[in-house]
Design an enzyme around this catalytic site. Structure first.
Site, PDB file in Angstrom:
ATOM      1  CD  GLU A   1       0.022   6.085   4.359  1.00  0.00           C
ATOM      2  OE1 GLU A   1       0.020   7.288   4.014  1.00  0.00           O
ATOM      3  OE2 GLU A   1       1.065   5.429   4.468  1.00  0.00           O
TER       4      GLU A   1
ATOM      5  CG  ASP B   1       5.279  13.115   6.930  1.00  0.00           C
ATOM      6  OD1 ASP B   1       6.374  13.632   7.240  1.00  0.00           O
ATOM      7  OD2 ASP B   1       5.129  12.389   5.940  1.00  0.00           O
TER       8      ASP B   1
ATOM      9  N   GLY C   1       0.815  -1.205   0.000  1.00  0.00           N
ATOM     10  CA  GLY C   1       0.000   0.000   0.000  1.00  0.00           C
ATOM     11  C   GLY C   1       0.846   1.250   0.000  1.00  0.00           C
TER      12      GLY C   1
END
Length: 407
Positions: free
Chosen positions: A182, A250, A139
């Site tokens: 995600e 992040d 992914g």
């Protein structure tokens, strides 16, 4: 080769909320397959590292990283057509290595059908480090859209992934699978509307198929109110997983806020003036714990890179900017091994470091802050730590050594 986003992770602005620091519960339910020691040191190796970055599996050994790692995640396999697929055939299993670039010091076999690429190099790495476990991660930011289709038939997805991970062509390379979706029932590069139970059904099917092999997942670290953690039943899904890799980095990036305010991308705790409440590591850990995820099934994430802005005049966080700072591969992003000399850290906030040099402002972890974060993970009873990703570290693995020294 098509251009791919060389980062598994990104964030978007979400609703505001906070979370207090609390001590871990005195006792928690153990993992489904028995107890887990709280000393995991995992890091990602990205398939694209072998190109412009010129970082190969051999570097994991020569840097000293292999000796410090308990687990290695190979990123990424694709998720497409409801199943798992090879991400980059050339880098993964076709690219031949000569003797100088090989872990073993021997050139790859020229026999028809012989295994080449990073997979063969990983086999050689495991021979030198027999305790090292390797997982294939599927992914990531770019390829998570495929999970929406996969969630419609979890059993078929699990069957496909099991057959690929355990393909006889690379027998012995992998010890399990890592799922990097995600984000389930939320938005990342694309938006998913599979529902709050879809992720649980998916990993339950993977556990049933993979049996005693490792099954893990990289998950959001959004600790805000009604944020990404709240969109999925991570507590329920944790029963079928060995652990979660909580992506506690992040949070604040120039790509999303090009004019600022400047803010550290991986704060451990909150601080006065943080742009979004709940966007810090401890908020995510406490939220997941309070929802029922055992502490021992969470690994704290660290980034071996920095995030930066340009056109900044203020040293302290909260300044304005004109856009992302220049980066070697992507604007606003730079490896730690570069930043440590081009823009040395000259400030700390919320458990991480930052640097103001000229008009540029960067935030990143140093050996000192990385070690402290590993200490936090230990104090909270977490299962360990992990890093994205190895090519950002120095040639002698400064960051990874600092982390491993506290686990």
């Amino acid at each position: 080769m098509r251009k791919r986003i060389a980062s598994a992770f990104a964030t978007a602005a979400l609703a505001l909320a906070g979370a207090a620091v609390v001590a871990p519960p005195a006792a928690e339910a153990g993992p489904s397959g028995g107890g887990h020691s709280q000393d995991k040191v995992m890091a990602y190796f990205a398939d694209w590292d072998v190109y412009a970055r010129n970082y190969h599996v051999k570097d994991i050994e020569t840097s000293g990283s292999a000796a410090k790692l308990t687990h290695l995640n190979y990123a990424f396999g694709n998720v497409t057509g409801g199943g798992c697929a090879v991400g980059d055939p050339w880098a993964d299993h076709d690219m031949p290595y000569d003797a100088t670039m090989s872990v073993s010091g021997q050139a790859d076999s020229a026999e028809p059908g012989a295994l080449h690429g990073s997979f063969n190099q990983i086999l050689q790495l495991k021979k030198l480090n027999p305790k090292l476990k390797v997982l294939w991660s599927f992914g990531g930011w770019t390829w998570s859209a495929g999970f929406t289709e996969a969630a419609k038939n979890p059993a078929a997805f699990a069957e496909s992934c099991y057959n690929l991970v355990n393909d006889p062509r690379w027998a012995g390379v992998f010890d399990g699978i890592d799922v990097d979706w995600e984000y389930p029932n939320a938005c990342g590069n694309t938006c998913d509307e599979s529902g709050p139970k879809a992720f649980t059904a998916l990993v339950k099917a993977l556990r049933a198929k993979f049996g005693h092999q490792l099954v893990t997942a990289a998950i959001t670290a959004d600790g805000s109110k009604n944020g990404k953690i709240d969109a999925t039943d991570y507590a329920g899904a944790s029963r079928y997983l060995d652990w979660y890799n909580v992506m506690t980095y992040d949070y604040f990036v120039a790509g999303g806020q090009p004019t600022g305010p400047t803010a550290p991308h991986s704060p451990l705790r909150s601080y006065a003036g943080i742009p979004t409440a709940g966007f810090y590591a401890d908020a995510a850990i406490q939220k997941l714990r309070h929802q029922g995820v055992p502490s021992s099934k969470m690994l704290l994430g660290l980034g071996f890179y920095g995030r930066g802005w340009d056109g900044v005049t203020q040293k302290q966080p909260g300044g304005t900017a004109t856009g992302p700072a220049p980066g070697t591969y992507e604007a606003g992003v730079e490896d730690y091994k570069v930043l440590k000399t081009t823009c040395p850290a000259n400030g700390k906030i919320a458990g991480t470091a930052y640097a103001k040099c000229g008009s540029q402002w960067w935030s990143y972890d140093t050996p000192e802050t990385a070690s402290a974060k590993a200490g936090y993970a230990k104090s909270q009873g977490l299962g360990g730590v992990f890093a994205w990703e190895l090519s950002g570290d120095t040639a002698n693995a400064e960051l990874l050594r600092a982390i491993a020294g506290r686990c």
